[in-house]
Enzyme design. Sequence first.
Site, PDB file in Angstrom:
ATOM      1  N   GLN A 159       0.821  -1.204   0.000  1.00  0.00           N
ATOM      2  CA  GLN A 159       0.000   0.000   0.000  1.00  0.00           C
ATOM      3  C   GLN A 159       0.863   1.265   0.000  1.00  0.00           C
ATOM      4  O   GLN A 159       1.828   1.345   0.758  1.00  0.00           O
ATOM      5  CB  GLN A 159      -0.860  -0.011   1.268  1.00  0.00           C
ATOM      6  CG  GLN A 159      -1.807   1.167   1.398  1.00  0.00           C
ATOM      7  CD  GLN A 159      -2.520   1.158   2.744  1.00  0.00           C
ATOM      8  OE1 GLN A 159      -1.926   0.832   3.763  1.00  0.00           O
ATOM      9  NE2 GLN A 159      -3.788   1.509   2.741  1.00  0.00           N
TER      10      GLN A 159
ATOM     11  N   TYR B  61       0.115   4.884   0.767  1.00  0.00           N
ATOM     12  CA  TYR B  61      -0.804   5.932   1.224  1.00  0.00           C
ATOM     13  C   TYR B  61      -0.043   7.075   1.897  1.00  0.00           C
ATOM     14  O   TYR B  61       0.022   8.188   1.402  1.00  0.00           O
ATOM     15  CB  TYR B  61      -1.815   5.355   2.223  1.00  0.00           C
ATOM     16  CG  TYR B  61      -3.090   4.817   1.626  1.00  0.00           C
ATOM     17  CD1 TYR B  61      -3.130   4.275   0.342  1.00  0.00           C
ATOM     18  CD2 TYR B  61      -4.283   4.832   2.361  1.00  0.00           C
ATOM     19  CE1 TYR B  61      -4.312   3.769  -0.188  1.00  0.00           C
ATOM     20  CE2 TYR B  61      -5.459   4.335   1.833  1.00  0.00           C
ATOM     21  CZ  TYR B  61      -5.475   3.800   0.564  1.00  0.00           C
ATOM     22  OH  TYR B  61      -6.639   3.310   0.059  1.00  0.00           O
ATOM     23  N   SER B  62       0.526   6.780   3.077  1.00  0.00           N
ATOM     24  CA  SER B  62       1.124   7.837   3.897  1.00  0.00           C
ATOM     25  C   SER B  62       2.335   8.462   3.213  1.00  0.00           C
ATOM     26  O   SER B  62       3.044   7.808   2.439  1.00  0.00           O
ATOM     27  CB  SER B  62       1.583   7.265   5.244  1.00  0.00           C
ATOM     28  OG  SER B  62       0.479   6.789   5.959  1.00  0.00           O
TER      29      SER B  62
ATOM     30  N   GLU C  44     -14.146  -4.485   5.228  1.00  0.00           N
ATOM     31  CA  GLU C  44     -13.336  -5.508   5.872  1.00  0.00           C
ATOM     32  C   GLU C  44     -12.959  -5.119   7.294  1.00  0.00           C
ATOM     33  O   GLU C  44     -11.828  -5.305   7.714  1.00  0.00           O
ATOM     34  CB  GLU C  44     -12.058  -5.750   5.059  1.00  0.00           C
ATOM     35  CG  GLU C  44     -12.299  -6.443   3.751  1.00  0.00           C
ATOM     36  CD  GLU C  44     -12.368  -7.943   3.891  1.00  0.00           C
ATOM     37  OE1 GLU C  44     -12.038  -8.457   4.970  1.00  0.00           O
ATOM     38  OE2 GLU C  44     -12.783  -8.596   2.938  1.00  0.00           O
TER      39      GLU C  44
ATOM     40  N   GLU D  71      -6.679   8.098  18.048  1.00  0.00           N
ATOM     41  CA  GLU D  71      -7.229   9.449  18.238  1.00  0.00           C
ATOM     42  C   GLU D  71      -8.166   9.806  17.085  1.00  0.00           C
ATOM     43  O   GLU D  71      -9.228  10.387  17.295  1.00  0.00           O
ATOM     44  CB  GLU D  71      -6.088  10.472  18.351  1.00  0.00           C
ATOM     45  CG  GLU D  71      -5.328  10.404  19.671  1.00  0.00           C
ATOM     46  CD  GLU D  71      -4.458   9.157  19.810  1.00  0.00           C
ATOM     47  OE1 GLU D  71      -4.040   8.586  18.788  1.00  0.00           O
ATOM     48  OE2 GLU D  71      -4.202   8.747  20.962  1.00  0.00           O
TER      49      GLU D  71
END
Lengths: 372, 391
Positions: free
Chosen positions: B127, B129-130, B245, B378
């Site tokens: 993945q 993403y970040s 999921e 958070e």
Amino acid sequence: MDFSFNDEQQMLLDTTQRFLASAYGFEQRHKLLESEAGWSREIWSQLAELGLLAVDIPEVDGGIGAGPVGVMLVAQATGHGLLLEPFLSSAIIATDAIVRCGSDAQRARWLPALASGERIAVLAHEEAQSGIAIDTITTRATRSGEGWILSGAKSVVYHAPMADMLLVTARDDQGIGLFAVPGDTQGLTRHPLRTVDGQRAADIELENVEVGADARLGADVTAALAEVIDNGIAALCADAFGALERILKATIEYSRSRKQFGVPIGSFQALQHRMADMLIQLEQARSMVYLATSHCRDADPVARRAAVSGAKVLIGKAARFIGQQAVQLHGGMGMTDELDVSHCFKRLLAFELRFGSTDAHLADCRQRLRAA
Amino acid sequence: MDLAFNQAELDFRDEVRAFLRDKLPADMRRRVHLGDHSHFREDIPRWQKILNERGWGAPAWPVEFGGPDWSKTQQFIFEIECALADAPAQLAFGVKMVAPVLMRFGSPEQQQYFLPRILAAEDWWCQGYSEPGSGSDLASLKTKAELDGDHYVVNGQKVWNTLGQFADWIFCLVRTDSSGKPQRGISFLLIDMKTPGISVRPTRLLDGSYEVNEIWFDNVRVPVANRVGDENAGWTYAKYLLGHERTNIAGIGACQRELRRLKQMAAGIERDGRPLLEEAVFATRIVEVELELKALEITNLRVIFAEAQNHAPGPEASILKIRGTEIMQRITELQVEALGARALIAESPGRDLGEDLPRAVEAYLNQRKLTIFGGSNEIQRNIIAQMILQL
């Protein structure tokens, strides 16, 4: 695996909620709270008319036999309503004690009167030194002719002042006996007290109280009493859950309407996260109410105690956290007598301490801890 | 209301147990038990192939794509039994993450090519993403994809990429438009890891492991055909992926396995002359986490039941994520505390230190990630506050 309620159960819940919503608002309850008796016989009769005092009486004994789930739903609603009347004490705990321990004749004599609301009974078991062990009581029963003489003291017996009959536990040569003692029996003294959560209770002294042979329910009731108390704790957990739902809802609504710095305080992340944590504990508490309800009538004491004590621990912790945070988030208003929050808070405190504290049940769970 | 599994569900559980007993290779089981990640690259596809042979390669997929047509309850049971049997966790990035997006938004060609390969473990997915400046605020991502004929040219940097060192493909969020709201200019690309211009640099973690990477894209050419759905609609797909999921997001099975291990450790470890399991304070701590886990198991089943009744997975999954990760972290803490100062042994070459050294402390260190990744706890609390509490 099924988390739905059947029509009968749903109806019980709806009936109880609807009645309390109309007859038991904050002001109406507050009047009762301040009244001399501290409860309403009229409300009690109406609960009886709705059939709610017969939920835990088996159908063969003329009751509804709603089962643990039905009891849970009604108790959840009475907890939400912060009911002052002796529903749990009389219609659940004392009723269940008579169902389990009473002879046919005793059941026939008492259960209809309890179901109709005509009579009120309470279990007088806990003593000042009681934890959760059943057999540590010191009240004694000694033979006297055909009957018995009871001596000892019982501590903070909820709803004893309004009870027509006390079901007193006392130890004798056979173990633990259960004795039906009318409230006006010679030698029985009720020192009335008001509890912090606004309920009426009594410290009870038994000084050579004479009762007949027919006053005794069963022989050694140690095992049955453990079941009665676990069934009662499960219902008490549901009652506490009702109060938890109410106090959290009130807190969320308050945080939406209360403005500081020009905005609702509920828009502040510090408070949002606190309320998220309160919700998580509430949902975990709900799951444990379901667990206790599912096992509170297991004949196997290990599975039963594990579920009931486990629920008392987790719901007790939720009660402490959610209750304290609800007061905190209400700010100064949380300190007043004027809102739901302080009344729920005190109800939850009572839950934590009755029928064995959170720590007592935690210690009990620890005794059962095994590696596999 | 009935908390117990019904007969069909119990039969299914027995079937899963029998399968795990017969088909889970002992060497793999042993490595999972010991927390030994040295054979990850072989074990994960190997186990996926075994599952797929049985028709269980993708528990949540619909039948048309090769799924086993299991209920959410069956998926829950399967996940727990696999964890308790020390089976390797399935790699989520393919089966659980990119696949549902392809099924919903991918082209028929993408579905036909990628889905069977995911099922058969022919491709390892990761993945993207970040980014260094985009964590919780993912929509601020800057990795750029510019159209050049029938290709995108991708430039930028991704971080916290898990196990990309073994990956054949990466699904990436990239910026295709910077003019409007950040969410509106993101596209979802499937990128072949062998494409020139991609470099993978490992990030060493606090437990000494190499499970995450930085990935650099330097003029990487990606066919437009490898874009999922519409240009600039990638944020919608990413949100769909996050909402998907989540049935087993609590990780009940893994928590149960580690709790079981904690109890066994506490029974076997003597402290001041008696088993730790009999020491009141420590035993109480075990009981407390055990009760939280029991409650969460029921909470999880309630969410599954509600989903089966009518609605799509909702914000309740955030409750499961928060509590499940807190419980797992608590268990790993207690395992370390059980070992006392011996837990501090990071390595001691040539000696057999037993099953728990340094496994327990590595797990404790490594599992700190749980409350950070997948939307930090958070962020999950923000979701609860907004979506459930409506604040």
